[in-house]
Write an enzyme that holds these catalytic residues in place. Structure first.
Site, mmCIF file in Angstrom:
data_model
loop_
_atom_site.group_PDB
_atom_site.id
_atom_site.type_symbol
_atom_site.label_atom_id
_atom_site.label_comp_id
_atom_site.label_asym_id
_atom_site.label_seq_id
_atom_site.Cartn_x
_atom_site.Cartn_y
_atom_site.Cartn_z
ATOM 1 N N HIS A 19 0.821 -1.158 -0.047
ATOM 2 C CA HIS A 19 -0.036 -0.093 -0.083
ATOM 3 C C HIS A 19 0.805 1.017 0.057
ATOM 4 O O HIS A 19 0.345 2.442 0.017
ATOM 5 C CB HIS A 19 -0.851 0.062 1.201
ATOM 6 C CG HIS A 19 -0.113 -0.455 2.674
ATOM 7 N ND1 HIS A 19 0.356 -1.671 2.673
ATOM 8 C CD2 HIS A 19 0.453 0.546 3.377
ATOM 9 C CE1 HIS A 19 1.011 -1.730 3.914
ATOM 10 N NE2 HIS A 19 1.202 -0.420 4.115
ATOM 11 N N ASP A 68 -1.184 -3.989 -4.117
ATOM 12 C CA ASP A 68 -0.887 -5.251 -4.665
ATOM 13 C C ASP A 68 -2.174 -6.236 -4.537
ATOM 14 O O ASP A 68 -1.758 -7.628 -4.802
ATOM 15 C CB ASP A 68 0.451 -5.884 -3.579
ATOM 16 C CG ASP A 68 0.034 -6.187 -2.437
ATOM 17 O OD1 ASP A 68 -0.504 -5.150 -1.889
ATOM 18 O OD2 ASP A 68 0.972 -7.072 -1.743
ATOM 19 N N ASP A 105 -3.899 -7.299 -1.809
ATOM 20 C CA ASP A 105 -4.377 -8.243 -0.814
ATOM 21 C C ASP A 105 -5.040 -7.498 0.303
ATOM 22 O O ASP A 105 -5.853 -8.253 1.040
ATOM 23 C CB ASP A 105 -3.067 -8.927 -0.161
ATOM 24 C CG ASP A 105 -1.996 -7.700 0.378
ATOM 25 O OD1 ASP A 105 -2.254 -6.755 0.133
ATOM 26 O OD2 ASP A 105 -0.864 -8.242 0.829
ATOM 27 N N LYS A 127 -3.322 -12.883 2.342
ATOM 28 C CA LYS A 127 -4.660 -12.107 2.386
ATOM 29 C C LYS A 127 -5.229 -11.792 0.915
ATOM 30 O O LYS A 127 -4.283 -11.546 -0.108
ATOM 31 C CB LYS A 127 -4.502 -10.990 3.178
ATOM 32 C CG LYS A 127 -3.831 -10.030 2.785
ATOM 33 C CD LYS A 127 -3.453 -9.197 4.015
ATOM 34 C CE LYS A 127 -2.241 -8.052 3.761
ATOM 35 N NZ LYS A 127 -1.582 -7.862 4.813
HETATM 36 C C1 G1P Z 1 1.011 -4.007 8.569
HETATM 37 C C2 G1P Z 1 -0.332 -4.178 9.235
HETATM 38 C C3 G1P Z 1 -0.301 -5.909 9.472
HETATM 39 C C4 G1P Z 1 0.004 -6.539 7.825
HETATM 40 C C5 G1P Z 1 1.064 -5.716 7.457
HETATM 41 C C6 G1P Z 1 1.421 -6.192 5.784
HETATM 42 O O1 G1P Z 1 2.014 -4.239 9.256
HETATM 43 O O2 G1P Z 1 -0.371 -3.876 10.526
HETATM 44 O O3 G1P Z 1 -1.394 -6.282 9.870
HETATM 45 O O4 G1P Z 1 -0.013 -7.619 8.107
HETATM 46 O O5 G1P Z 1 0.878 -4.352 7.333
HETATM 47 O O6 G1P Z 1 0.234 -5.748 5.108
HETATM 48 P P1 G1P Z 1 2.715 -3.440 10.303
HETATM 49 O O7 G1P Z 1 3.343 -2.084 9.748
HETATM 50 O O8 G1P Z 1 1.713 -2.961 11.394
HETATM 51 O O9 G1P Z 1 3.824 -3.992 11.083
HETATM 52 ZN ZN ZN Z 2 -0.954 -5.099 0.394
#
Ligand code: G1P
Ligand code: ZN
Length: 542
Positions: free
Chosen positions: A114, A280, A282, A377
């Site tokens: 993202h 991406d 997910d 996901k």
């Molecule tokens: C963040 C989200 C987590 C997810 C990850 C990858 O990680 O909180 O749930 O699995 O992105 O998309 P974080 O930045 O909190 O470590």
């Molecule tokens: Zn993603």
């Protein structure tokens, strides 16, 4: 074309996290940088001579260049075949799907999820194993140690680049490169899981959807499946063309970054259903008309209704959620009499549970939901499961969620992020909390009694591995919680995430921030967030 062995020296900090290696594009563009990492991946694998690899990305800036390099390196390292999504496009769940369906050796995903894309933004690379999911820690650790010792990499040089826009097979120094339709295998899997006929009738009845692909990877998937196979009116999928800079946006489906969608979902003319996915593909965000479904509630609603979809008609083996995700799904599991699991943050922790058949659905509060159909996901999957439920229940989104609260109670829930804070200050804040874990319980705060405080530790029920220091939890006697953890995915400074949750059996119509106000104030005070970070307000509230 000759295989060349190029001498190189290590770069500091090539440590892949839960979501691979993410750095600025300019970092990846340094000579040998990408090559060192790719060679380190290959050096950490065994027995891949002649094997097949899947390769694709979310279309962000540097995607195409990286694909050409990786293809040349795969050929030079002895892979037999690489399947590449046409145009270099493959969503993360589609890579997982293709790896599993074609039983390939593994796959490489080019994405920073993202995070924004463009010449001055982020790029990323992640290795997925033959089961279809992200590489486990022992593999990512091996890759990291290899990056610190690397002295040479193998690459094929000379000749024309592979035409990644042309379907069919080309060869690169004896290795087959199959350019495949990025959507076909994935769409076929979705058609097996969901009642496409019911969803088709739903659209035929005038039901309106707005799907915002945010100029990221899901555009082609959503167009082909929602508009093509399911008959949603043309134009239902917006921002459908993947762009290298995602149109300048931040491809993260939440209330802040998908504000155009949120605005479009308001008012009498709004569509019945709104959804968005990330860079991406997910993640997902689900909206009804003037109604936001939190990811934690979405997981709970999907768990309660999944058997309405043919792929889940036999019921669920179990459900799993990440620790900071609200406990709403636990209540569903209890009522269904199925096991539920609480795992550390990060999709990889679900892999063993899914492989072992212990869990069927899993999800995270961070807009991630999925099932055992792949090992990532899956944003569009969540949208299709919602559509399947809507088609069968014939009720609006908000009525389904309100009905869920009436049956199970409501877990008010919010996440407050403090982005880009000083990393050392964030570490001090966490260390300060950790040091006081023993003294916090017993205190009555804001009318609630803090009954336990710990630093979450998880023992994997399948392989017994232990993951400790996964987030600090303040647990209250009524089931309310405050959780603190530092992001593992950011690329600048540190991000402190504070998760606040309160359960209410009877009152379901309160504003979330209001319902949580005293816990939010408490969360700030207990950790002295302002004292440590200088921030009096979070940067993002979801
Ligand atoms: C963040 C989200 C987590 C997810 C990850 C990858 O990680 O909180 O749930 O699995 O992105 O998309 P974080 O930045 O909190 O470590
Ligand atoms: Zn993603």
């Amino acid at each position: 074309m000759p295989v060349v062995i190029r001498q190189t020296t290590p770069f500091a900090g090539q440590k892949p996290g839960t979501s691979g290696l993410r750095k600025k594009v300019t970092v990846f563009q340094q000579p040998h940088y990408l090559e060192n990492f790719v060679q380190s991946i290959f050096d950490s694998l065994t027995d891949y001579a002649g094997a097949t690899l899947v390769l694709g990305g979310d279309g962000r800036y540097f995607n195409r260049e990286a694909i050409q390099v990786i293809l040349r390196m795969a050929a030079a390292n002895g892979f037999g075949r690489v399947m590449v999504g046409r145009g270099g496009i493959l969503s993360t769940p589609a890579v997982s799907c293709i790896i599993r369906k074609h039983r390939t050796y593994g796959g490489i995903i080019l994405s920073a999820s993202h995070n924004p894309g463009g010449p001055t933004e982020d790029f990323g690379i992640k290795y997925n194993i033959g089961a279809g999911g992200p590489a486990p820690e022992k593999v990512t650790e091996a890759i990291h140690s290899r990056t610190q010792a690397i002295s040479a990499y193998r690459i094929v040089e000379g000749g024309e680049p592979i035409d990644i826009d042309r379907l069919g097979t080309q060869t690169l120094d004896g290795m087959a490169v199959d350019i495949v339709d990025p959507v076909a295998d994935y769409a076929e899997l979705m058609a097996e899981l969901f009642d496409f006929a019911a969803i088709r009738s739903l659209f035929a009845s005038g039901f309106k959807i707005r799907y915002d692909a945010m100029h990221a990877v899901t555009g082609p998937y959503a167009k082909a499946i929602l508009e093509g196979l399911l008959g949603a009116p043309s134009g239902s999928v917006v921002n459908a063309v993947p762009l290298p800079d995602f149109g300048g946006g931040h491809p993260d489906p939440n209330l802040v970054h998908a504000h155009d969608l949120v605005a479009a979902m308001s008012g009498a003319d709004a569509p019945d259903f709104g959804a968005a996915s990330d860079g991406d593909g997910d993640r997902n965000m689900i909206l009804g008309r003037d109604f936001y479904v939190t990811p934690s509630d979405s997981l709970a609603v999907l768990a309660a209704n999944a058997p309405l979809a043919p792929g889940y008609a036999r019921g669920l083996a179990g459900v799993a959620r990440s620790m900071p995700t609200s406990q709403a799904v636990d209540r569903v599991a209890r009522e269904l009499g199925i096991p539920f699991f609480e795992t550390p943050t990060g999709w990889k922790f679900f892999g063993n549970l899914l492989d072992a058949g212990k869990a069927t659905l899993c999800g995270e509060e961070s807009f991630g939901t999925g099932s055992d159909h792949v090992r990532e996901k899956d944003g569009l999957w969540a949208v299709l499961l919602w559509l399947n439920i809507l088609a069968r229940r014939k009720e609006p989104v908000d009525a389904i969620v309100r009905g869920h609260w009436a049956r199970f109670g409501r877990n008010y829930y919010s996440r407050h992020d403090y982005e880009g804070v000083d990393a050392a200050a964030a570490e001090r804040l966490m260390a300060g909390l950790r040091a006081r874990l023993g003294s916090l319980p017993g205190t009555a705060l804001a009318g609630l009694v803090l009954s336990a405080a710990d630093d979450f530790s998880y023992t994997d029920p399948v392989d017994g591995s232990v993951s400790s220091q996964q987030g600090i939890r303040l647990l209250f006697d009524d089931g309310s919680r405050i959780v603190y953890r530092l992001s593992g995915t950011g690329t600048e400074g540190a991000t402190l995430r504070v998760y606040i949750e309160r359960f209410d059996l009877d009152r379901h119509d309160r504003d979330t921030q209001e319902a949580l106000a005293d816990l939010i104030a408490l969360a700030r005070d207990v950790a002295d967030i302002e004292g440590h970070t200088g921030r009096s307000e979070p940067t993002v509230i979801t």
